[in-house]
Design an enzyme around this catalytic site. Sequence first.
Site, PDB file in Angstrom:
ATOM      1  N   LYS A 198      43.559  56.517  57.009  1.00  0.00           N
ATOM      2  CA  LYS A 198      44.556  56.940  57.998  1.00  0.00           C
ATOM      3  C   LYS A 198      43.919  57.785  59.101  1.00  0.00           C
ATOM      4  O   LYS A 198      44.355  57.750  60.254  1.00  0.00           O
ATOM      5  CB  LYS A 198      45.679  57.723  57.320  1.00  0.00           C
ATOM      6  CG  LYS A 198      46.583  56.887  56.425  1.00  0.00           C
ATOM      7  CD  LYS A 198      47.374  55.850  57.187  1.00  0.00           C
ATOM      8  CE  LYS A 198      48.433  55.192  56.293  1.00  0.00           C
ATOM      9  NZ  LYS A 198      49.171  54.137  56.997  1.00  0.00           N
TER      10      LYS A 198
ATOM     11  N   TYR B  44      45.838  60.986  47.440  1.00  0.00           N
ATOM     12  CA  TYR B  44      45.814  60.128  48.630  1.00  0.00           C
ATOM     13  C   TYR B  44      44.416  59.591  48.897  1.00  0.00           C
ATOM     14  O   TYR B  44      44.245  58.473  49.371  1.00  0.00           O
ATOM     15  CB  TYR B  44      46.372  60.886  49.833  1.00  0.00           C
ATOM     16  CG  TYR B  44      47.024  59.980  50.847  1.00  0.00           C
ATOM     17  CD1 TYR B  44      48.056  59.117  50.479  1.00  0.00           C
ATOM     18  CD2 TYR B  44      46.616  59.969  52.170  1.00  0.00           C
ATOM     19  CE1 TYR B  44      48.660  58.273  51.400  1.00  0.00           C
ATOM     20  CE2 TYR B  44      47.213  59.136  53.105  1.00  0.00           C
ATOM     21  CZ  TYR B  44      48.234  58.287  52.712  1.00  0.00           C
ATOM     22  OH  TYR B  44      48.825  57.457  53.629  1.00  0.00           O
TER      23      TYR B  44
END
Length: 258
Positions: A166, A159
């Site tokens: 995020k 990720y």
Amino acid sequence: MDLLKLKDKNVVVMGVANERSLAWGIAKSLFEVGANVIFTYRKERSLAKLEKALESHGYEPKMVVQCDVNEDESIQHAFTLIGETIGTIHGIVHSVAFAHAEDLKNDFVETTRSGYAFAQDSSAYSLIATAREARRYMAEGGSIITMSYLGAERVLDGYNVMGVAKAALEASVRYLANDIGKDGIRVNAISAGAVRTLSAKGVPSFNTILGQIEEKAPLKRNITQEEVAKMSIAMLSDLSSGVTGEVIYVDAGYHIMG
């Protein structure tokens, strides 16, 4: 008694890539509750997929507007067009996130300056710019929701730079909630569990993550596009009138596990 109060309300949905998109699942639910759905798209390729999905389901959007979230002028033009055409915006679904493939595949320490800036600009700053331009047309208050993921607070293999973006997105939710709460506008994030979307394909370890969730999550399963949509409808609706600045998890409880 209509607890949702979304019928005939104008809701902008940003980020439909195809019918597997979380944004598409939310849009379907908005159509079902009688909302007026306005779509934005980034590129012609996305528009073609959106039009195909709308046609196959027989949905008629209120508007479809081009909006490149990496360009301030494009965002301003899109929301000016939306606002001047429909009058009042009651809700926004911000389901937009981009990162370069190499910055997901490489070790995080190898993230390039340009790749970092692009991920932040696309995935986090775009929410700020959207809220700023939409705010003037949200005269009756309303709800803005964005899509996050557990990688914002935990290290998840593959990720990488998107996790950091995020994290910035979730912090932006809190600061925006404080700024525009006085206007009656609520800002929240939905942290969805792993769903097979187009963006998920870019995460190398995605299939492994699905298996881990089924094993460890309290509900012993992964979640669905429909479950994310149901919570999103609740957060867009009058049911969540007292909630802002929050990250709402729809992940079968996986985030609570050690």
